[in-house]
Design a protein around this motif. Structure first.
Motif, mmCIF file in Angstrom:
data_model
loop_
_atom_site.group_PDB
_atom_site.id
_atom_site.type_symbol
_atom_site.label_atom_id
_atom_site.label_comp_id
_atom_site.label_asym_id
_atom_site.label_seq_id
_atom_site.Cartn_x
_atom_site.Cartn_y
_atom_site.Cartn_z
ATOM 1 N N PHE A 263 -4.809 11.404 -14.191
ATOM 2 C CA PHE A 263 -5.297 10.577 -13.170
ATOM 3 C C PHE A 263 -5.952 9.154 -13.537
ATOM 4 N N PRO A 264 -6.786 9.204 -14.681
ATOM 5 C CA PRO A 264 -7.052 7.929 -15.170
ATOM 6 C C PRO A 264 -5.785 7.109 -15.705
ATOM 7 N N LEU A 265 -4.863 7.729 -16.410
ATOM 8 C CA LEU A 265 -3.699 7.157 -16.591
ATOM 9 C C LEU A 265 -2.872 6.381 -15.286
ATOM 10 N N LYS B 215 -15.052 14.389 -3.545
ATOM 11 C CA LYS B 215 -15.660 13.220 -3.839
ATOM 12 C C LYS B 215 -16.341 13.156 -5.272
ATOM 13 N N SER B 216 -17.003 14.157 -5.896
ATOM 14 C CA SER B 216 -17.521 14.119 -7.139
ATOM 15 C C SER B 216 -16.396 13.622 -8.236
ATOM 16 N N ASP B 217 -15.158 14.158 -7.977
ATOM 17 C CA ASP B 217 -13.951 14.048 -8.916
ATOM 18 C C ASP B 217 -13.534 12.617 -9.043
ATOM 19 N N ILE B 218 -13.757 11.563 -7.977
ATOM 20 C CA ILE B 218 -13.136 10.280 -7.869
ATOM 21 C C ILE B 218 -14.558 9.564 -7.580
ATOM 22 N N GLU B 219 -15.554 9.991 -7.626
ATOM 23 C CA GLU B 219 -16.824 8.824 -7.323
ATOM 24 C C GLU B 219 -16.755 7.711 -8.539
ATOM 25 N N ALA B 220 -16.621 8.273 -9.641
ATOM 26 C CA ALA B 220 -16.676 7.322 -10.717
ATOM 27 C C ALA B 220 -15.699 6.073 -10.867
ATOM 28 N N VAL B 221 -14.430 6.488 -10.172
ATOM 29 C CA VAL B 221 -13.456 5.636 -10.477
ATOM 30 C C VAL B 221 -12.929 4.895 -9.019
ATOM 31 N N ALA B 222 -13.627 5.316 -7.905
ATOM 32 C CA ALA B 222 -13.252 4.841 -6.615
ATOM 33 C C ALA B 222 -13.363 3.468 -6.382
ATOM 34 N N GLN B 223 -14.481 3.130 -7.164
ATOM 35 C CA GLN B 223 -14.816 1.518 -6.800
ATOM 36 C C GLN B 223 -13.934 0.635 -7.265
ATOM 37 N N SER B 224 -13.533 0.809 -8.488
ATOM 38 C CA SER B 224 -12.540 -0.002 -9.475
ATOM 39 C C SER B 224 -11.263 0.290 -8.874
ATOM 40 N N LEU B 225 -10.897 1.608 -8.521
ATOM 41 C CA LEU B 225 -9.340 1.638 -7.818
ATOM 42 C C LEU B 225 -9.254 0.760 -6.445
ATOM 43 N N LEU B 226 -10.342 0.864 -5.714
ATOM 44 C CA LEU B 226 -10.077 0.038 -4.413
ATOM 45 C C LEU B 226 -10.152 -1.583 -4.660
ATOM 46 N N LEU B 227 -11.293 -1.808 -5.665
ATOM 47 C CA LEU B 227 -10.826 -3.399 -6.076
ATOM 48 C C LEU B 227 -9.565 -3.507 -6.500
ATOM 49 N N ASN B 228 -9.004 -3.027 -7.398
ATOM 50 C CA ASN B 228 -7.723 -2.970 -7.860
ATOM 51 C C ASN B 228 -6.610 -3.135 -6.935
ATOM 52 N N LEU B 229 -6.675 -2.108 -5.884
ATOM 53 C CA LEU B 229 -5.930 -2.090 -4.772
ATOM 54 C C LEU B 229 -5.943 -3.398 -3.786
ATOM 55 N N PHE B 230 -7.263 -3.750 -3.531
ATOM 56 C CA PHE B 230 -7.373 -4.967 -2.641
ATOM 57 C C PHE B 230 -6.822 -6.130 -3.512
ATOM 58 N N ASN B 231 -7.122 -6.283 -4.663
ATOM 59 C CA ASN B 231 -6.515 -7.444 -5.370
ATOM 60 C C ASN B 231 -4.873 -7.751 -5.196
ATOM 61 N N ILE B 232 -4.317 -6.535 -5.305
ATOM 62 C CA ILE B 232 -2.863 -6.606 -5.218
ATOM 63 C C ILE B 232 -2.455 -7.052 -3.949
ATOM 64 N N ILE B 233 -3.093 -6.314 -2.907
ATOM 65 C CA ILE B 233 -2.688 -6.700 -1.440
ATOM 66 C C ILE B 233 -3.004 -8.132 -1.218
ATOM 67 N N LEU B 234 -4.344 -8.679 -1.498
ATOM 68 C CA LEU B 234 -4.682 -10.000 -1.325
ATOM 69 C C LEU B 234 -3.982 -11.011 -1.810
ATOM 70 N N ARG B 235 -3.286 -10.790 -2.972
ATOM 71 C CA ARG B 235 -2.700 -11.660 -3.691
ATOM 72 C C ARG B 235 -1.401 -12.043 -3.109
ATOM 73 N N ALA B 236 -0.882 -11.265 -2.481
ATOM 74 C CA ALA B 236 0.349 -11.771 -1.471
ATOM 75 C C ALA B 236 0.235 -13.076 -0.805
ATOM 76 N N GLY B 237 1.238 -13.897 -0.181
ATOM 77 C CA GLY B 237 1.153 -15.231 0.196
ATOM 78 C C GLY B 237 1.248 -15.151 1.692
ATOM 79 N N SER B 238 2.295 -14.928 2.361
ATOM 80 C CA SER B 238 2.478 -14.812 3.818
ATOM 81 C C SER B 238 1.778 -13.384 4.522
ATOM 82 N N PRO B 239 1.670 -13.355 5.859
ATOM 83 C CA PRO B 239 1.164 -12.183 6.169
ATOM 84 C C PRO B 239 2.303 -11.038 6.212
ATOM 85 N N GLU B 240 3.401 -11.444 6.151
ATOM 86 C CA GLU B 240 4.418 -10.346 6.295
ATOM 87 C C GLU B 240 4.488 -9.740 4.941
ATOM 88 N N LYS B 241 4.445 -10.646 3.687
ATOM 89 C CA LYS B 241 4.166 -10.112 2.602
ATOM 90 C C LYS B 241 3.046 -9.388 2.188
#
Length: 962
Positions: A496-498, A536-562
């Motif tokens: 999971f952490p990998l 929830k106890s299994d992912i509580e420690a990593v959930a915030q960083s995972l979400l942050l990384n996922l949002f960063n990937i999505i929002l760095r796209a250019g156009s709405p379609e991308k």
């Protein structure tokens, strides 16, 4: 506006401009009401002087117009009969003259019309089509065949029925002989024009359509005519299965040509005959098997041949299921040669695969994970290997593992041989998984191999190595994804952490596969308990960083379609929020703001319905799990501007989602707080009739309006919006598609609006129900209405006398209907429905004197008691468990007028009977009291309990009624 071809042409031209599209849509909807609209659109499509893009826009609009407007839910035409006749009299003639891209759209429209009108209301359709087939006009023939295929192909997925077979029989009686004649004519013309490329291309288009129609006409059963001409037909088909002509070769290495398309269609036909009609197909089958093996051996790796190779492998897979042929694939001499000469060349990663990985990574992923790789070589090889494994698992495993070992050794000696390792992993996965690999992963595995050991020895290191080729890293992640049910929890916990670390990879496919696999791992359930393995106890420690990384990937796209391109990332976000639940509260507003920003961006040009759906599911999840900690008003403040923007700009793809979120926000608002100004301002526009015209709006809009009525009944009355609400109820109940939503809304109105305000409208409500019941009714509507009656009778707020008074006690026909509909309670599924049915019926049976003392009784008192006892005998009282981890079984989210329910939005139902703790006790006590008041008459007379079968009398005794 006036309706003429010139005006329509301008409208369709302007519709291509995104900035004008919304206004043009309104103009076209107005034009639809004008006489002659459908024929005028067809004239635009057929006009060669009109630009091709405009003609295509008109053809698409016509198809969608037919889909929306041709018939009602009950099959009645919605446009004037003279226009219906005009369309049917002209559409075939229009179509056969069109170019191929326009024929496809108008062909679909004909198929839609035929679906409702053929054969009973379009009896001459097939006769008209066959009359237009010629001996020499190839283009016209292709138009006719395109229409025919669009009609006949409807039969392929249908269940067998008498009506279907009558339709097919009618077609066969007219079409068989012209069809076979045209097949022979086409064969002759191909021989005569072997050196004439333009004519040859048109003739192969004919032949492709003829083979497709051959399949259509045989898809349900083997027609006698085809059986009589089986050898003749397949002699021609085999000729072109092995046919070659340099004039039909394409210069493009990727685009399939007419030969490849024809041979792939022939493979589909062969597969049909092998699976369904093998008893009469034995002789031709042997010839086709030999030819198929030769085709596979001599076809190179260019992408344009993929479809032929994959379909040929699929045909061999179906052949391997036939006992008389299966053994030919499994001999000691044959099996190694099959693996070496057919399987290995077609499982090796090709340059086209690597190019796809680099240039179109999202397509690379979808082909691999969503079944859209059904026409790929690898999928064909995998299916063929698994079919061979069923017949001789040990022998196949032994042969394949020799190649796996050889390829792994080649890689270990030289890391440049990474393609060999990729092939080895694919081969191992293919023989390890038994059965189909579904979205739930692998169910069972080959016991002759060790999945956990293979992962540890060959793949685990690739997850952490910096030097490994990206495709091998993906292979390791995919292996976890595929065999997640078989890998031990320890391996998954270590992985999971990998996997999470790969969310920072710059490589699109790597971080996407990581997100996909994380989502699948945290949704795993124990098959014995159905409880989630990771909580929830299994992912509580990593959930915030995972979400942050996922949002960063999505929002760095250019156009709405991308930005909206990669739905797998948003699905992972959704699953993390579902699993983390209330542990996200400390950063819930931050997550919500990110989601709101994403909605704002993609609303500028909605392009990916799955991404949209998962985004709104994520918003619903934040509301569900975070509102208690943060407060629902803060969520309302954050969400309302964006939701209002969706409604104000009429972003039709998002509006049903906006209504669902608005309803969810209000459902979590305490009723004591009433409606906020935001919702009060919504009441008038939400009750406007125009908003309810779009079908996709109705389910969410009805639920939202019900919540508004429940939370703001005083505002509804004081602002004069009660009448529009009742008008909406009346409109919905007239539609079969929305009849159940009408009763949901009516329940909210009756339970929320003060009786004195409702009093003037009760007779008309009863009249609406009576009129609706006098027509044709579905079983689900009758059951749902009987539930509403029980619901109204079950509570002190309304009660049984309210029902009696509203429905008019003397309306014998209505109570006779109720007598029959009460049987519908046997279909009730939930404990809540059954409990309310028991209490409501008990109140009617035991409290309303006219029901138990009338002469004759208004409805079958005994039958009602028997229905209640059936509920007790069939498990009333079983505890209902709310599943807080929704399972997304259906992922076919599409834009348009359809409605996609958000699984995380569960609005609370009306619950008027919470004071009754035990429905059985309530029933028995009421029965005892009535029996006492009647001096024992209830227990003894035949029209009451005296005529009950012994099984029910015995159950009453066990419940304490003697």
């Amino acid at each position: 506006m006036s309706l003429n071809k010139q005006n329509l042409t301008l409208l369709f031209t302007d519709s291509l401009d995104h900035n004008k599209a919304h206004d043009i849509e309104k103009s076209l909807l107005q034009a639809e009401q004008l006489e002659g609209f459908p024929i005028s659109v067809l004239e635009v499509v057929a006009d060669n002087s009109v630009p091709a893009t405009t003609r295509l826009a008109a053809a698409l609009y016509f198809k969608n117009y037919i889909k929306r407007r041709w018939v009602t839910e009950d099959g009645n035409h919605t446009i004037k009969e003279e226009e219906v006749t005009a369309v049917k009299n002209n559409i075939v003639s229009f179509m056969i003259e069109l170019p191929a891209n326009l024929q496809a759209q108008i062909g679909e429209a004909i198929s839609i019309i035929a679906d409702s009108d053929f054969p009973h209301r379009w009896e001459n359709l097939i006769t008209d089509l066959t009359s237009k087939l010629t001996d020499n006009n190839i283009s016209q023939n292709n138009g006719v065949l395109t229409v025919a295929h669009s009609i006949f192909s409807r039969w392929r997925p249908l269940f067998r029925s008498d009506e279907l077979f009558l339709e097919i029989k009618l077609v066969l009686s007219v079409f068989c002989e012209p069809f076979f004649n045209l097949l022979k004519i086409t064969d002759r013309l191909i021989q005569e024009n072997a050196n004439n490329k333009p004519v040859l291309l048109e003739l192969f288009k004919s032949l492709n359509l003829l083979v497709a129609i051959y399949y259509d006409l045989n898809c349900q059963d083997l027609p006698e005519y085809f059986e009589d001409h089986l050898n003749e037909g397949f002699e021609i088909i085999h000729k072109y299965y092995v046919y070659d002509n340099p004039l039909l070769h394409t210069d493009d290495d990727e685009e399939s040509g007419p030969l490849e398309q024809l041979k792939s269609n022939i493979c589909e036909l062969l597969q049909l005959y092998t699976q369904r009609y093998e008893d009469v197909f034995t002789v031709p089958l042997s010839q086709f098997i030999e030819s198929t093996l030769q085709i596979l051996v001599h076809t190179n790796s260019e992408k344009k041949y993929d479809i032929v190779v994959s379909r040929a492998l699929s045909f061999l897979t179906s052949t391997a299921r036939v006992p008389s042929h299966a053994e030919n694939f499994s001999t000691d001499a044959t099996l190694p040669e099959l693996i070496k000469n057919i399987i290995l060349p077609n499982t090796a990663l090709t340059p086209a695969d690597e190019e796809l990985f680099e240039d179109d990574p999202i397509e690379f992923i979808r082909r691999d994970l969503e079944g859209s790789d059904s026409d790929t070589r690898r999928r064909g090889c995998m299916d063929f290997l698994r079919e061979l494994s069923y017949k001789n698992e040990a022998k196949l495993t032994n042969v394949v593992m020799k190649f796996v070992t050889e390829f792994l050794a080649a890689y270990n000696s030289n890391k440049e041989n990474w393609r060999q390792k990729d092939t080895a992993i694919f081969l191992f996965s293919s023989i390890s998984a038994k059965g189909n690999v579904t979205t739930a992963g692998v169910a069972t595995t080959n016991l002759l191999v060790d999945v956990n050991a293979f992962f540890k020895e060959n793949l685990a290191s690739d997850l952490v190595s910096e030097d490994v080729h990206p495709i091998l890293k993906i292979d390791a992640i995919k292996f976890i994804h595929t065999f997640r049910n078989q890998l031990s929890r320890d391996i998954l916990v270590q992985a999971f952490p990998l996997l999470a670390s790969h969310m920072q990879s710059p490589i699109y496919v790597v971080y996407t596969y990581a997100a996909i696999t994380i989502e699948k791992i945290i949704s795993l359930r124990d098959p014995s308990t159905q409880m989630q393995i990771f909580n929830k106890s299994d992912i509580e420690a990593v959930a915030q960083s995972l979400l942050l990384n996922l949002f960063n990937i999505i929002l760095r796209a250019g156009s709405p379609e991308k930005l909206a391109e990669n739905e797998f990332l948003m699905r992972c976000i959704m699953r993390i929020l579902i699993t983390a639940q209330d542990t996200v509260a400390p950063y819930a507003l931050e997550v919500l703001n990110q989601l709101v920003a994403i909605v704002g961006a993609i609303s500028k040009n909605p392009s990916n319905p799955r991404f949209t759906h998962y985004t709104f599911e994520s918003i619903a999840g934040i509301i569900k799990y975070g509102h208690k900690s943060i407060g629902i008003r803060k969520f309302e403040e954050s969400l309302f501007p964006g939701l209002m923007n969706i409604l104000a700009n009429e972003i039709s793809e998002f509006i049903p989602y906006a209504f669902q979120i608005l309803g969810q926000l209000l459902s979590f608002t305490p009723k004591s707080e009433g409606l906020s100004d935001n919702y009060i301002r919504l009441i008038e526009p939400l009750t406007a009739a125009s908003l309810w015209e779009l079908k996709g709006n109705v389910p969410a809009l009805a639920s939202l309006l019900g919540q508004i009525v429940e939370h703001g009944s005083n505002v509804i009355v004081s602002t004069g919006r009660l009448i529009p609400c009742l008008g909406i109820f009346q409109k919905l109940i007239s539609s079969r598609a929305f009849e159940l939503y009408s009763l949901d809304l009516l329940d909210h109105i009756l339970f929320s609006i003060p009786v004195e305000s409702l009093q003037p409208y009760l007779p008309e409500i009863a009249n609406v129900l009576t009129r609706r019941l006098s027509g044709q009714n579905t079983a689900r509507f009758l059951a749902r209405l009987s539930f509403s009656f029980c619901l109204w009778s079950s509570t002190s707020e309304l009660g049984p006398y309210f029902l009696v008074k509203m429905l008019d006690f003397n309306n014998k026909a209505l109570w006779k209907w109720f007598d029959g509909a009460v049987e519908g309670i046997s279909t009730f599924k939930t404990n809540r429905e059954k409990r309310i049915a028991v209490i409501g019926l008990s109140n009617l049976l035991f409290q309303v004197q006219e029901f138990y003392s009338g002469e004759p009784l208004l409805f079958s008192w005994t039958k009602c008691v028997q229905q209640i006892l059936d509920l007790f005998l069939n498990g009333l009282g079983v505890k209902e468990i709310e599943d807080d981890e929704p399972q997304f079984v259906i992922d076919d989210y599409t834009f348009g007028s359809s409605y996609s329910k958000l699984a995380l939005v569960k609005l609370p139902p009306i619950e008027p009977t919470t004071d009754v703790r035990n429905a059985q006790e309530y029933f028995i006590n009421g029965l005892k009291d009535l029996n006492a008041r009647s001096n024992g008459t209830i227990a003894s007379e035949p029209r009451y309990l005296g005529s009950l079968p012994d099984i029910y009398k015995g159950h009453l005794a066990r419940l304490g009624f003697a």
